[in-house]
Design a protein around this motif. Structure first.
Motif, mmCIF file in Angstrom:
data_model
loop_
_atom_site.group_PDB
_atom_site.id
_atom_site.type_symbol
_atom_site.label_atom_id
_atom_site.label_comp_id
_atom_site.label_asym_id
_atom_site.label_seq_id
_atom_site.Cartn_x
_atom_site.Cartn_y
_atom_site.Cartn_z
ATOM 1 N N GLU A 20 0.831 -1.213 0.000
ATOM 2 C CA GLU A 20 0.000 0.000 0.000
ATOM 3 C C GLU A 20 0.855 1.248 0.000
ATOM 4 O O GLU A 20 0.426 2.298 -0.462
ATOM 5 N N ALA A 76 -0.948 -4.261 2.591
ATOM 6 C CA ALA A 76 -2.412 -4.271 2.587
ATOM 7 C C ALA A 76 -2.931 -5.283 3.605
ATOM 8 O O ALA A 76 -2.436 -6.405 3.695
ATOM 9 N N GLY A 77 -3.906 -4.840 4.422
ATOM 10 C CA GLY A 77 -4.513 -5.714 5.420
ATOM 11 C C GLY A 77 -3.802 -5.727 6.757
ATOM 12 O O GLY A 77 -4.288 -6.307 7.723
ATOM 13 N N ASP A 103 -3.079 -3.409 9.504
ATOM 14 C CA ASP A 103 -3.537 -2.066 9.828
ATOM 15 C C ASP A 103 -3.268 -1.601 11.252
ATOM 16 O O ASP A 103 -3.683 -0.500 11.624
#
Length: 168
Positions: free
Chosen positions: A51, A65-66, A68
Motif C-alpha cells: 500500500e 495491505a490488510g 492495519d
C-alpha cells in the motif's frame, strides 16, 4: 536452475501504530525495493500487496495491505520477503547475488579451480567475492572487470584472471 523467488529482505520491527513494518534490505539498498507492488513470503507461497513504501535511513518502511495496526505488524517480525524474478529485470552483465552463490571459480587461462563463491562483501568501492577452496581456505577477489573475465550462471562457473600477487 535459477530460483523464481529471490530473498530481498527481512521484516525486523514495527514502525508506528498503523501497521507499518521496517524491512532490512538484502539487496543493493532499500531504494531498489520501492519499485515493487507485490512481495512474497513463505518462500514465495504467499503474496502481499504494497500500500505504501518509503526509505528511512538504511531501511524500507513498508505498509502491507490488510496489516492495519501494530499487533498485526508485530506478527510479521522475522518474516523474509521475496521478490519474483520476473518483476526485476536485469541489465546485461548484472546478476542477482543468489545466482552467483556456489559458482565454481576457475582461472580463465589455466582452468585451475580456486573454489566456490561463498559470499559477496559490499565494500563501497566495489564488491569483493569470497571463495572457499576444497580444504576450507578462504580467498578474496575484487569484483572488477580486470579480474572477473566471465560469469556463466547456466554453466555454473565464473572465470577470473587474478591480479599478480592476489593469492600469495
Amino acid at each position: 536452475m535459477q530460483k523464481q523467488y529471490l530473498e530481498s529482505g527481512k521484516i525486523v520491527s514495527t514502525h508506528g501504530l498503523r501497521g507499518e513494518v521496517r524491512v532490512q534490505p538484502w539487496c543493493d539498498g532499500p531504494g531498489f525495493l520501492l519499485e515493487f507492488e507485490t512481495f512474497y513470503m513463505d518462500g514465495g507461497k504467499t503474496s502481499v500487496e504494497v500500500e505504501g513504501a518509503r526509505v528511512h535511513k538504511n531501511l524500507l518502511i513498508l505498509k502491507i495491505a490488510g496489516v492495519d495496526d501494530i499487533d498485526a505488524a508485530a506478527a510479521l517480525r522475522g518474516k523474509v520477503l521475496y521478490i519474483d524474478r520476473k518483476d526485476a529485470p536485469m541489465e546485461e552483465g548484472e546478476h542477482f547475488i543468489q545466482d552467483l552463490m556456489g559458482l565454481r571459480v576457475l582461472d580463465a587461462d589455466t582452468g585451475q579451480e580456486y573454489g566456490k563463491l561463498t559470499d559477496v562483501l559490499h565494500t563501497g568501492a566495489n564488491d569483493v567475492y569470497e571463495l572457499t577452496g576444497e580444504q576450507g581456505e578462504k580467498k578474496l577477489v575484487p569484483a572488477i572487470p580486470d579480474v572477473i573475465i566471465e560469469i556463466d550462471i547456466e554453466g555454473g562457473a565464473m572465470r577470473i584472471r587474478p591480479l599478480e600477487g592476489l593469492f600469495e
